[in-house]
Design an enzyme around this catalytic site. Structure first.
Site, PDB file in Angstrom:
ATOM      1  N   GLU A   1       4.317  -5.313   7.330  1.00 29.16           N
ATOM      2  CA  GLU A   1       3.558  -4.223   7.961  1.00 29.16           C
ATOM      3  C   GLU A   1       3.927  -4.019   9.420  1.00 29.16           C
ATOM      4  OE1 GLU A   1       2.313  -6.435   5.855  1.00 29.16           O
ATOM      5  OE2 GLU A   1       0.822  -5.504   4.532  1.00 29.16           O
TER       6      GLU A   1
ATOM      7  N   GLU B   1      -0.381  -9.295  -0.708  1.00 27.01           N
ATOM      8  CA  GLU B   1      -1.802  -9.587  -0.473  1.00 27.01           C
ATOM      9  C   GLU B   1      -2.592  -9.605  -1.782  1.00 27.01           C
ATOM     10  OE1 GLU B   1      -1.750  -6.466   2.615  1.00 27.01           O
ATOM     11  OE2 GLU B   1      -2.883  -7.882   3.828  1.00 27.01           O
TER      12      GLU B   1
ATOM     13  N   GLY C   1       0.760  -5.043   0.820  1.00 27.84           N
ATOM     14  CA  GLY C   1      -0.412  -5.102  -0.051  1.00 27.84           C
ATOM     15  C   GLY C   1      -0.120  -5.754  -1.396  1.00 27.84           C
TER      16      GLY C   1
ATOM     17  N   ALA D   1       0.853  -1.178   0.000  1.00 29.05           N
ATOM     18  CA  ALA D   1       0.000   0.000   0.000  1.00 29.05           C
ATOM     19  C   ALA D   1       0.893   1.234   0.000  1.00 29.05           C
ATOM     20  CB  ALA D   1      -0.895  -0.014   1.233  1.00 29.05           C
TER      21      ALA D   1
HETATM   22  N1  CO8 Z   1       4.620   3.130  -0.486  1.00 31.07           N
HETATM   23  C1  CO8 Z   1       5.044   4.281  -1.021  1.00 31.07           C
HETATM   24  N2  CO8 Z   1       6.231   4.418  -1.659  1.00 31.07           N
HETATM   25  C2  CO8 Z   1       7.012   3.329  -1.748  1.00 31.07           C
HETATM   26  C3  CO8 Z   1       6.632   2.082  -1.203  1.00 31.07           C
HETATM   27  C4  CO8 Z   1       5.371   2.002  -0.561  1.00 31.07           C
HETATM   28  N3  CO8 Z   1       4.904   0.844  -0.033  1.00 31.07           N
HETATM   29  N4  CO8 Z   1       7.621   1.197  -1.434  1.00 31.07           N
HETATM   30  C5  CO8 Z   1       8.581   1.860  -2.100  1.00 31.07           C
HETATM   31  N5  CO8 Z   1       8.210   3.141  -2.301  1.00 31.07           N
HETATM   32  C6  CO8 Z   1       8.972   4.203  -2.978  1.00 31.07           C
HETATM   33  C7  CO8 Z   1      10.134   4.660  -2.137  1.00 31.07           C
HETATM   34  O1  CO8 Z   1       9.702   5.625  -1.190  1.00 31.07           O
HETATM   35  C8  CO8 Z   1      11.047   5.247  -3.175  1.00 31.07           C
HETATM   36  O2  CO8 Z   1      10.583   6.512  -3.528  1.00 31.07           O
HETATM   37  P1  CO8 Z   1      11.642   7.735  -3.763  1.00 31.07           P
HETATM   38  O3  CO8 Z   1      12.463   7.299  -4.928  1.00 31.07           O
HETATM   39  O4  CO8 Z   1      10.770   8.890  -4.045  1.00 31.07           O
HETATM   40  O5  CO8 Z   1      12.438   7.835  -2.507  1.00 31.07           O
HETATM   41  C9  CO8 Z   1      10.837   4.337  -4.376  1.00 31.07           C
HETATM   42  O6  CO8 Z   1       9.572   3.689  -4.151  1.00 31.07           O
HETATM   43  C10 CO8 Z   1      11.894   3.256  -4.497  1.00 31.07           C
HETATM   44  O7  CO8 Z   1      11.965   2.566  -3.256  1.00 31.07           O
HETATM   45  P2  CO8 Z   1      13.343   2.318  -2.487  1.00 31.07           P
HETATM   46  O8  CO8 Z   1      14.309   3.401  -2.783  1.00 31.07           O
HETATM   47  O9  CO8 Z   1      13.032   2.055  -1.059  1.00 31.07           O
HETATM   48  O10 CO8 Z   1      13.822   0.984  -3.216  1.00 31.07           O
HETATM   49  P3  CO8 Z   1      14.769  -0.139  -2.621  1.00 31.07           P
HETATM   50  O11 CO8 Z   1      15.106  -1.042  -3.765  1.00 31.07           O
HETATM   51  O12 CO8 Z   1      15.882   0.441  -1.852  1.00 31.07           O
HETATM   52  O13 CO8 Z   1      13.863  -0.957  -1.556  1.00 31.07           O
HETATM   53  C11 CO8 Z   1      11.870  -2.066  -0.816  1.00 31.07           C
HETATM   54  C12 CO8 Z   1      12.757  -1.705  -2.018  1.00 31.07           C
HETATM   55  C13 CO8 Z   1      12.613  -3.028   0.122  1.00 31.07           C
HETATM   56  C14 CO8 Z   1      10.621  -2.754  -1.362  1.00 31.07           C
HETATM   57  C15 CO8 Z   1      11.500  -0.785  -0.053  1.00 31.07           C
HETATM   58  O14 CO8 Z   1      11.024   0.180  -0.965  1.00 31.07           O
HETATM   59  C16 CO8 Z   1      10.446  -0.981   0.990  1.00 31.07           C
HETATM   60  O15 CO8 Z   1      10.715  -1.518   2.071  1.00 31.07           O
HETATM   61  N6  CO8 Z   1       9.191  -0.548   0.692  1.00 31.07           N
HETATM   62  C17 CO8 Z   1       8.098  -0.607   1.640  1.00 31.07           C
HETATM   63  C18 CO8 Z   1       7.611  -2.034   1.772  1.00 31.07           C
HETATM   64  C19 CO8 Z   1       6.487  -2.067   2.778  1.00 31.07           C
HETATM   65  O16 CO8 Z   1       6.631  -1.753   3.956  1.00 31.07           O
HETATM   66  N7  CO8 Z   1       5.305  -2.477   2.315  1.00 31.07           N
HETATM   67  C20 CO8 Z   1       4.153  -2.567   3.143  1.00 31.07           C
HETATM   68  C21 CO8 Z   1       3.367  -1.310   3.082  1.00 31.07           C
HETATM   69  S1  CO8 Z   1       1.984  -1.293   4.162  1.00 31.07           S
HETATM   70  C22 CO8 Z   1       0.889  -2.249   3.357  1.00 31.07           C
HETATM   71  O17 CO8 Z   1       1.067  -2.699   2.277  1.00 31.07           O
HETATM   72  C23 CO8 Z   1      -0.365  -2.494   4.098  1.00 31.07           C
HETATM   73  C24 CO8 Z   1      -1.466  -3.102   3.248  1.00 31.07           C
HETATM   74  C25 CO8 Z   1      -2.547  -3.558   4.134  1.00 31.07           C
HETATM   75  C26 CO8 Z   1      -3.627  -2.626   4.250  1.00 31.07           C
HETATM   76  C27 CO8 Z   1      -3.229  -1.275   4.676  1.00 31.07           C
HETATM   77  C28 CO8 Z   1      -2.882  -1.190   6.138  1.00 31.07           C
HETATM   78  C29 CO8 Z   1      -1.689  -0.328   6.409  1.00 31.07           C
END
Ligand code: CO8
Length: 258
Positions: A132, A112, A109, A65
């Protein structure tokens, strides 16, 4: 010009939906989920389509998400707008087979969403996690319910509570995905599978999907209740009494099949 959050194309009788926010690793925001839902329903209503594929980029199926969108939301925001339920669950209304073709990150997400599909084909680069907990959130788009059904409680607890990431081989072994293919062959292999499926009788496919989902979706409470009635009914059986009595007597049971 504004970028489309999903791209849509057809390949024969297969509808292909590509998540298209590569800069954000396909983070799932409302615009994307609305567009995904609309594309799914359009293919579902198109009689020329027999199967649907959802895919992402080589780096990310979807990284979850959109955290940037959610960061300032309050409880009232999400409760009143029915967050997740209002547009993430459209996929549950789709009666045709939906196949996820996953390369790279399928996190939160994104994982999911893959779990909500009927078949998951993983590239050998795929990584699955429900991280999460790191945000003090929970896998609230079906993850806490579908993951244990897919891989069992112990492994699901491990993933949800520790944020552990599975590689494609582990995800295959655990039963989270249907099969793993080389990354460069992901789309071709998925399209070949989808084309085969789409060549079959559509009403039969829909009946099978509905039936498998019935088996898969029955609640634990219902299942345990059913099981308990079956257990109680065994006490009306002569064979069950004979089996237990024979055990106590340290002899072989003689069953009469009653
Ligand atoms: N949301 C928004 N932006 C994101 C997300 C995300 N989930 N994931 C990555 N991005 C963005 C980064 O902020 C970054 O943006 P910018 O270039 O502007 O800084 C760009 O994408 C590239 O990401 P990274 O630089 O972090 O790329 P890496 O290769 O270094 O890392 C990862 C990749 C490991 C996937 C890392 O991006 C990461 O950990 N992302 C978040 C993963 C995460 O926590 N996902 C769960 C989110 S919560 C959720 O899904 C809940 C769903 C359930 C219902 C809702 C309840 C909360």
């Amino acid at each position: 010009m504004e970028t489309q959050p999903v791209l849509v194309e057809t390949r024969g009788r297969v509808g292909v939906i590509t998540l298209n926010r590569p800069q954000q690793l396909n983070a799932l925001n409302d615009a994307l989920m609305d567009a995904l839902g609309a594309a799914l329903l359009a293919f579902d209503g198109d009689e020329a389509i027999g199967a649907i594929v959802i895919t992402g980029s080589a780096k990310a199926f979807a990284a979850g998400a959109d955290i940037a969108a959610m960061v300032d939301w309050t409880y009232m925001d999400v409760f009143q707008s029915d967050f997740i339920t209002r547009n993430w669950e459209t996929i549950r209304r789709v009666r045709k087979p939906v196949i996820a073709a996953v390369a790279g990150f399928a996190m939160g997400g994104g994982c999911e969403l893959a779990l909500a599909c009927d078949i998951v084909i993983a590239a050998d680069t795929a990584k699955f996690a429900l991280p999460e907990i790191k945000l003090a959130m929970l896998p609230g788009a079906g993850g806490t319910q579908r993951l244990p059904r897919a891989i069992g409680k112990a492994k699901a607890m491990d993933m949800c509570l520790s944020a552990r990431t599975l590689n494609a081989e582990e995800a295959d072994r655990y039963g989270l995905v249907s099969r793993v293919v080389p990354a460069q062959a992901l789309l071709d292999e998925t399209l070949a599978l989808a084309t085969t499926i789409a060549s079959y009788s559509l009403p039969a496919l829909m009946a099978i999907k509905e039936s498998v989902n019935r088996a898969h979706e029955g609640s634990l409470t219902e299942g345990i209740g059913f099981e308990r009635r079956q257990l109680h009914a065994r006490f009306a059986s002569a064979d069950a009494h004979e089996g237990m009595r024979a055990f106590m007597d340290k002899r072989k049971p003689v069953f009469t099949h009653g």
